[in-house]
Design a protein around this motif. Structure first.
Motif, PDB file in Angstrom:
ATOM      1  N   GLN A  69       0.824  -1.211   0.000  1.00 41.84           N
ATOM      2  CA  GLN A  69       0.000   0.000   0.000  1.00 41.84           C
ATOM      3  C   GLN A  69       0.858   1.260   0.000  1.00 41.84           C
ATOM      4  OE1 GLN A  69      -3.109  -0.105   2.935  1.00 41.84           O
ATOM      5  NE2 GLN A  69      -3.989  -1.966   2.077  1.00 41.84           N
ATOM      6  N   GLU A  72       2.167   1.698  -3.500  1.00 39.21           N
ATOM      7  CA  GLU A  72       1.106   2.129  -4.415  1.00 39.21           C
ATOM      8  C   GLU A  72       0.826   3.619  -4.259  1.00 39.21           C
ATOM      9  OE1 GLU A  72      -0.265  -0.058  -6.626  1.00 39.21           O
ATOM     10  OE2 GLU A  72       0.756  -1.784  -5.781  1.00 39.21           O
ATOM     11  N   GLN A  73       0.971   4.145  -3.047  1.00 38.85           N
ATOM     12  CA  GLN A  73       0.645   5.549  -2.775  1.00 38.85           C
ATOM     13  C   GLN A  73       1.786   6.510  -3.098  1.00 38.85           C
ATOM     14  OE1 GLN A  73      -0.617   5.483   1.307  1.00 38.85           O
ATOM     15  NE2 GLN A  73      -2.460   4.302   0.844  1.00 38.85           N
TER      16      GLN A  73
END
Length: 140
Positions: A69, A72-73
């Motif tokens: 995550q 991805e950010q």
């Protein structure tokens, strides 16, 4: 399909940098593991795998789903992909849509360790060949 071709299909510019692996791994070690002493690095066998800095919990990092995550950010303009035991380095431009899935499905995860770094080496995302280790995300 080779990783380079798969990433190009997603609209990224991919340039192969020949014979740069050792140089980039040294920089990775300098930028991300300089807080570890030579003896600490020896004790965790970092000469075998740079990601041992994370698996031996010597550097605070995100692991597993949290690492994915975080990756991805990240804002990803230009990145480098380097490999543990390989002299190839891929330079990516226009890679803002690069995902963990893009990397996982185009890497032989049982044989290769993949390191992604931003152009300034301020963060790294690591996919290891060990299913029980990683992925890891670390920011300086």
């Amino acid at each position: 399909m080779k990783m380079k071709d798969a990433l190009k299909k997603k609209g990224m510019f991919v340039k192969k940098l020949s014979n740069q692996g050792k140089l980039f791994r040294k920089r990775w070690e300098h930028e991300f593991a300089s807080a570890l002493s030579v003896s600490q690095k020896k004790k965790i066998y970092m000469e075998q795998f740079l990601w041992h800095a994370f698996s031996y919990e010597k550097l605070p990092c995100l692991q597993g789903e949290q690492a994915i995550q975080a990756f991805e950010q990240q804002i990803k303009n230009d990145c480098y992909l380097l490999f543990e035991h390989d002299e190839r380095v891929l330079q990516l431009s226009k890679c803002k849509h690069l995902t963990s899935a893009d990397l996982s499905k185009n890497t032989n995860m049982y044989l290769e360790d993949l390191y992604v770094v931003d152009e300034d080496f301020t963060w790294t995302y690591v996919i290891t060949h060990e299913s029980s280790c990683g992925p890891y995300f670390y920011r300086t």
